[in-house]
Design a protein around this motif. Sequence first.
Motif, PDB file in Angstrom:
ATOM      1  N   VAL A   1      11.754  -7.803  -6.703  1.00 34.13           N
ATOM      2  CA  VAL A   1      12.120  -9.296  -6.948  1.00 34.13           C
ATOM      3  C   VAL A   1      10.525 -10.011  -7.332  1.00 34.13           C
ATOM      4  O   VAL A   1       9.090  -9.033  -7.203  1.00 34.13           O
ATOM      5  CB  VAL A   1      12.116 -10.192  -5.724  1.00 34.13           C
ATOM      6  N   PRO A   2      10.492 -10.787  -8.131  1.00 35.32           N
ATOM      7  CA  PRO A   2       9.268 -11.607  -8.466  1.00 35.32           C
ATOM      8  C   PRO A   2       7.973 -10.909  -7.328  1.00 35.32           C
ATOM      9  O   PRO A   2       6.693 -10.657  -7.357  1.00 35.32           O
ATOM     10  CB  PRO A   2       9.015 -12.640  -8.911  1.00 35.32           C
ATOM     11  N   ALA A   3       8.252 -11.597  -6.410  1.00 37.86           N
ATOM     12  CA  ALA A   3       7.251 -11.495  -5.057  1.00 37.86           C
ATOM     13  C   ALA A   3       6.680 -10.393  -5.339  1.00 37.86           C
ATOM     14  O   ALA A   3       4.933 -10.420  -4.462  1.00 37.86           O
ATOM     15  CB  ALA A   3       7.988 -12.056  -4.124  1.00 37.86           C
ATOM     16  N   VAL A   4       7.003  -9.118  -4.896  1.00 41.57           N
ATOM     17  CA  VAL A   4       6.640  -8.467  -4.720  1.00 41.57           C
ATOM     18  C   VAL A   4       5.523  -7.387  -6.147  1.00 41.57           C
ATOM     19  O   VAL A   4       4.238  -7.298  -5.474  1.00 41.57           O
ATOM     20  CB  VAL A   4       7.895  -7.117  -4.545  1.00 41.57           C
TER      21      VAL A   4
ATOM     22  N   LEU B   1      -0.322  -7.282  -7.312  1.00 44.56           N
ATOM     23  CA  LEU B   1      -1.669  -7.586  -8.276  1.00 44.56           C
ATOM     24  C   LEU B   1      -2.582  -7.503  -7.561  1.00 44.56           C
ATOM     25  O   LEU B   1      -4.069  -7.160  -7.427  1.00 44.56           O
ATOM     26  CB  LEU B   1      -1.373  -8.348  -8.824  1.00 44.56           C
ATOM     27  N   ASP B   2      -2.771  -7.842  -6.157  1.00 47.27           N
ATOM     28  CA  ASP B   2      -3.529  -7.936  -4.943  1.00 47.27           C
ATOM     29  C   ASP B   2      -3.847  -6.813  -4.671  1.00 47.27           C
ATOM     30  O   ASP B   2      -5.275  -6.140  -4.707  1.00 47.27           O
ATOM     31  CB  ASP B   2      -3.576  -9.040  -3.827  1.00 47.27           C
ATOM     32  N   ALA B   3      -2.765  -6.004  -4.327  1.00 48.22           N
ATOM     33  CA  ALA B   3      -3.365  -4.359  -3.420  1.00 48.22           C
ATOM     34  C   ALA B   3      -3.604  -4.275  -4.460  1.00 48.22           C
ATOM     35  O   ALA B   3      -4.134  -2.408  -3.905  1.00 48.22           O
ATOM     36  CB  ALA B   3      -1.640  -4.118  -2.600  1.00 48.22           C
TER      37      ALA B   3
ATOM     38  N   GLN C   1      -7.508   3.983  -6.199  1.00 46.65           N
ATOM     39  CA  GLN C   1      -6.714   5.087  -5.800  1.00 46.65           C
ATOM     40  C   GLN C   1      -5.393   5.409  -5.910  1.00 46.65           C
ATOM     41  O   GLN C   1      -4.768   6.488  -5.951  1.00 46.65           O
ATOM     42  CB  GLN C   1      -6.947   3.645  -4.084  1.00 46.65           C
ATOM     43  N   HIS C   2      -5.032   4.525  -6.774  1.00 41.98           N
ATOM     44  CA  HIS C   2      -3.213   4.310  -7.587  1.00 41.98           C
ATOM     45  C   HIS C   2      -3.786   5.220  -8.776  1.00 41.98           C
ATOM     46  O   HIS C   2      -3.775   3.895  -9.770  1.00 41.98           O
ATOM     47  CB  HIS C   2      -2.854   3.447  -7.046  1.00 41.98           C
TER      48      HIS C   2
ATOM     49  N   PRO D   1       1.144  -1.202   0.481  1.00 40.57           N
ATOM     50  CA  PRO D   1       0.173   0.225  -0.079  1.00 40.57           C
ATOM     51  C   PRO D   1       1.153   1.576   0.423  1.00 40.57           C
ATOM     52  O   PRO D   1       0.738   1.837  -0.829  1.00 40.57           O
ATOM     53  CB  PRO D   1      -0.336   0.016   1.627  1.00 40.57           C
ATOM     54  N   ALA D   2       1.607   1.214   0.830  1.00 37.74           N
ATOM     55  CA  ALA D   2       3.047   2.349   0.988  1.00 37.74           C
ATOM     56  C   ALA D   2       3.392   2.363  -0.881  1.00 37.74           C
ATOM     57  O   ALA D   2       3.564   3.986  -1.015  1.00 37.74           O
ATOM     58  CB  ALA D   2       4.227   2.076   2.061  1.00 37.74           C
TER      59      ALA D   2
END
Length: 526
Positions: free
Chosen positions: A272-275, A280-282, A287-288, A255-256
């Motif tokens: 990294v890929p995990a981020v 994709l979920d956040a 909002q963004h 979110p930040a």
Amino acid sequence: MTLPAHPLPPGVRWRTPFDLLARNARLYPNKLALIAASAMGGEARLSHAALAFAIDKAADALRGWGLRRGDHLAILMNNSAAAEYIVIAWGAMRLGAVVVPLNTRFALPELRAAVEDMDCRAIVHEAAFAETVAALDAGGERFGPRRIAVGPGGDWGAIYATGQPARGGFPVLGSDDLADILLTSGTTGRSKGVMLTHGNAVATGAAIAGGLDLGPQDTYQSPFPLFTSSGFHFNIMAAWWAGATMVVEPGVDLPATLARMTRERTTVYCAVPAVYIFMLDAYDPAQHDLSAMRVFDYGGAPMAREVIRRLADTFPQVELRQTYGLTEAGPSGTFLAGRDALRKLGSLGTPMPMCDVRVLRPDGSEAAPGEMGEIAMRGPAVSRGYYNRPEATAETFRDGWLWTGDLGQRDADGYLFYMDRGKDVIIRGGYNITSMEVENAIFEHPGVKEVAVVAIPHDRLGEDLCAFVVPQGDPPPAPADLQAFAAARIADYKVPRRWVFVPDLPRNPTGKILKNRLRERAQQDA
């Protein structure tokens, strides 16, 4: 043992990072160079001229404190103090000292081994690590008074105030002078110290800026910790080479992160890929505002093909780039441009500027297209070896090449494809299986958020496959369902027989999955 370096090409005018700092201060004096959290709270926003001034001020302050050319200075700080970290680290290197960034996630024995192995006799640390540093100091025998605490209650503010940049007189440094010793990520065994010169740093900046297509108009944001090669060289040197604005994130907080992208009008993001999976979920388009974003770069670990597809669907206006490199190479290596992200899905691309990357057979000859071999690199960003580790240096740096330990192959067009770490190849009943191809097949299942496949011993087959799965939602998919799903996509002998559901996967600070820990757990369970 120190190996001869591949020199910077004669046409490169800037031989050290300080040449880049001076150039940027002259060309873009009032443009933002750095946005980063401060140990004193809040956020520091420094122009190129202000950053160059702050680094020279820190250098003079450290000189007055007693730091000298050739001293090994350990730094134990997080990105929550990134502004001070960067100013102090390059201030020390301005004096010809050698900086050793310490992994703040290390346990005390790991930290003790690192400062001993790297011959650190001085340390700068966040005030919060005071007890840890006292334990490392061995009753004052290692650091003694050569300790600086940064942050509330620390002494860095008073020391920094003594700095007088106008005094000048800093050592004349060349591209062959040692700048820093970066610790390998430590996925196996005791960390090694990768020796990198000022010329290595400049070449890394040229390579990464070219791979990301960075320019002075860009705002470049990333959460990589500064104690990693990705944070310390990949990000900082690329931004300095390009004259871009560098946004160092305090940590991974999606979110930040998305709010910061919106606020700073970020144009290039690297993680990294995990981020990206979590992003994709956040992400919420209501909002963004990511309309300024032009490049998402992912590196540090292989990106699952399904995630690439989802990113392309969710952010059609953003170019997707893959970068691949090692700490031992600066880190530099290869990049895959966005135009090829789907056309060459799963590829690591082609070499970055100033990088020579090949796939070699064990005898050193080049592998044919489609033939698997070991990925090897050479160029001016490549390290001259490991500090005080002659045997490891001789094993990894051979015949002018850095042998990465990664297996890959090229296609007919010359694009590189990562197959696996050499030690992660699973040999089941005589068949060689790369864990990545199995992971890609399983990852396409809608009930799978993340997956990692490792080998477990088998009394008849030698090795079998165990899949660790982070489920997407509750309840998790049934193992039989996953087996059938995988069997429809890969050969039957590649389908895991053992499935373990976990809430998350163990990772090192750069985001690489720690498969050694998963192998240990799988063997214990078996």
